[in-house]
Scaffold this active site. Structure first.
Site, PDB file in Angstrom:
ATOM      1  N   ARG A  32       0.988  -1.192  -0.082  1.00  0.00           N
ATOM      2  CA  ARG A  32      -0.047  -0.253   0.011  1.00  0.00           C
ATOM      3  C   ARG A  32       0.855   1.431  -0.015  1.00  0.00           C
ATOM      4  O   ARG A  32       1.718   1.164   0.750  1.00  0.00           O
ATOM      5  CB  ARG A  32      -0.840  -0.085   1.102  1.00  0.00           C
ATOM      6  CG  ARG A  32      -2.099  -0.902   1.181  1.00  0.00           C
ATOM      7  CD  ARG A  32      -3.064  -0.478   0.115  1.00  0.00           C
ATOM      8  NE  ARG A  32      -4.170  -1.566   0.203  1.00  0.00           N
ATOM      9  CZ  ARG A  32      -4.237  -2.429  -0.533  1.00  0.00           C
ATOM     10  NH1 ARG A  32      -3.166  -2.962  -1.600  1.00  0.00           N
ATOM     11  NH2 ARG A  32      -5.394  -3.458  -0.646  1.00  0.00           N
TER      12      ARG A  32
ATOM     13  N   GLU B  38      -3.400   7.479  -4.437  1.00  0.00           N
ATOM     14  CA  GLU B  38      -3.606   6.975  -5.745  1.00  0.00           C
ATOM     15  C   GLU B  38      -5.070   7.538  -6.160  1.00  0.00           C
ATOM     16  O   GLU B  38      -5.934   7.668  -5.441  1.00  0.00           O
ATOM     17  CB  GLU B  38      -3.866   5.534  -5.433  1.00  0.00           C
ATOM     18  CG  GLU B  38      -2.722   4.646  -5.710  1.00  0.00           C
ATOM     19  CD  GLU B  38      -2.869   2.966  -5.489  1.00  0.00           C
ATOM     20  OE1 GLU B  38      -3.890   2.631  -5.707  1.00  0.00           O
ATOM     21  OE2 GLU B  38      -1.872   2.616  -4.841  1.00  0.00           O
TER      22      GLU B  38
ATOM     23  N   HIS C  66      -0.957   0.075  -9.662  1.00  0.00           N
ATOM     24  CA  HIS C  66      -1.519  -0.914  -8.590  1.00  0.00           C
ATOM     25  C   HIS C  66      -2.158  -2.237  -9.429  1.00  0.00           C
ATOM     26  O   HIS C  66      -3.267  -2.258  -9.416  1.00  0.00           O
ATOM     27  CB  HIS C  66      -2.558  -0.146  -7.855  1.00  0.00           C
ATOM     28  CG  HIS C  66      -3.167  -0.721  -6.772  1.00  0.00           C
ATOM     29  ND1 HIS C  66      -3.405  -0.281  -5.718  1.00  0.00           N
ATOM     30  CD2 HIS C  66      -2.812  -2.274  -6.245  1.00  0.00           C
ATOM     31  CE1 HIS C  66      -3.641  -1.014  -4.556  1.00  0.00           C
ATOM     32  NE2 HIS C  66      -3.399  -2.064  -5.103  1.00  0.00           N
TER      33      HIS C  66
HETATM   34  C1  GLV Z   1      -4.713  -5.299  -3.843  1.00  0.00           C
HETATM   35  O1  GLV Z   1      -3.921  -4.450  -3.649  1.00  0.00           O
HETATM   36  C2  GLV Z   1      -5.351  -5.964  -3.020  1.00  0.00           C
HETATM   37  O2  GLV Z   1      -5.087  -5.601  -1.650  1.00  0.00           O
HETATM   38  O3  GLV Z   1      -5.840  -7.032  -3.311  1.00  0.00           O
END
Ligand code: GLV
Length: 344
Positions: free
Chosen positions: A257, A286, A304
């Site tokens: 994250r 983001e 991401h």
């Molecule tokens: C993606 O970032 C997830 O947490 O699946």
């Protein structure tokens, strides 16, 4: 049978019975369409609504009142205010393993179950972590840009010289499912792996990396890879002070994250030459990315996409649908996330 798709849903429309003459068994709201087959096909007895855009808090709050099950992405803010507007909500099924976008305490207080999609994206995310590590260590993106721009003028001893992984130390922050999958891959490249995390080493698992203190991990690692959830404890974990304690010239990889890293401090650490490079799949705000990161050749950036393989995304959709159906049928979900758990 009258079902709806992302194309024809009009936000705020009351919805039609899924089966002619029979009332829908409940309302399922998904913020985005998931990979085929469509949610309407998978949940034919429900009134399935798909927003088709990433709602902000106000937009989600405006849609939630008569919804029984909410299917969300990592970017959808399921806040206390959104939850307070829901009159019938029984489940928030996150199409992700991380659940930091959901106020789980507020959900638990209303008896609303939160589910996620653990396990199935472990390998996909670990693969992308290695892709970022290799890309930054071997300057793959720089090389690609150079060749496309016509800058390849022939083999040269000093052309795009990078770093070898063999013999280097990889420090895993958060040796959970994904962290251990990265450790397995990194050993295949001849790296030694150490880890910092609250779960003790599984003595019966020789692949589980040895635990060290956070300070030792920062000091010794040639590469640090982040695999912890984002919560109040971990937010800004890699701030100016932490980055300065990392080994000079080392690399930082983040597929967890964005909020784990203070991005402005990362830019300073890269520009000063203290850090050798970074591979980022996730960002503090983001989808915004700091312009200084966009301008830097020392970073490789992905949007991401850790779980973005066709196989994984299909399986995530299956899991989400399965738990929505179970909860709306009065059964226990298979993947409930406890209110205080911080697993990613
Ligand atoms: C993606 O970032 C997830 O947490 O699946």
């Amino acid at each position: 049978m009258a079902t709806r798709s992302s194309e024809d849903f009009v936000s705020g429309d009351p919805g039609e019975p899924a089966v002619e003459g029979a009332p829908a068994a409940g309302v399922v709201l998904a913020t985005r369409a998931l990979p085929e087959p469509s949610l309407s096909t998978l949940l034919p007895e429900f009134d399935v609504r798909v927003l088709g855009y990433g709602p902000n808090e106000d937009e989600l709050a405006a849609e939630i009142e008569d919804v029984d099950a909410l299917i969300t992405l990592v970017s959808d803010p399921v806040t206390e205010r959104v939850i307070a507007k829901a009159r019938k909500l029984k489940i928030v099924a996150n199409y992700a393993v991380g659940v930091n976008n959901i106020d789980r305490a507020a959900a638990a207080a209303r008896g609303i179950v939160v589910t996620n999609t653990p396990g199935v994206l472990t390998d996909a995310t670990a693969d992308l972590t290695m892709a970022l590590l290799l890309a930054i260590a071997r300057r793959v993106v720089e090389g690609d840009r150079m060749v496309r721009a016509g800058g390849f003028a022939g083999w040269a001893p000093d052309l795009l010289v990078g770093r070898e992984l063999r013999g280097k130390i990889l420090g895993i922050v958060g040796p959970g499912r994904i962290g251990r999958a990265v450790a397995r891959r990194a050993r295949g490249f001849g790296m030694t792996v150490i880890a910092f995390g609250r779960s003790p080493r599984a003595e019966d698992d020789p692949e589980d990396p040895p635990r060290v203190s956070f300070d030792e991990l920062l000091r010794r690692s040639d590469v640090i890879s982040l695999h912890v959830p984002l919560n109040e404890e971990t937010r800004g974990m890699f701030d100016r002070d932490t980055l300065l304690r990392m080994k000079p010239g080392s690399l930082l990889i983040n597929t967890a994250r964005g909020g784990l890293i203070d991005e402005a401090a990362l830019v300073v650490a890269l520009e000063s030459g203290h850090l050798g490079g970074a591979g980022l799949d996730v960002y503090e705000n983001e989808p915004a990315v700091l312009p200084a990161l966009l301008d830097s050749d020392r970073v490789v950036l992905m949007p991401h996409a850790g779980s973005a393989t066709a196989e994984t995304r299909r399986e995530m959709a299956r899991m989400v649908v399965e738990d929505v159906r179970r909860v709306l049928s009065g059964e226990k979900p298979l993947r409930a996330v406890p209110p205080e758990s911080s697993r990613r």
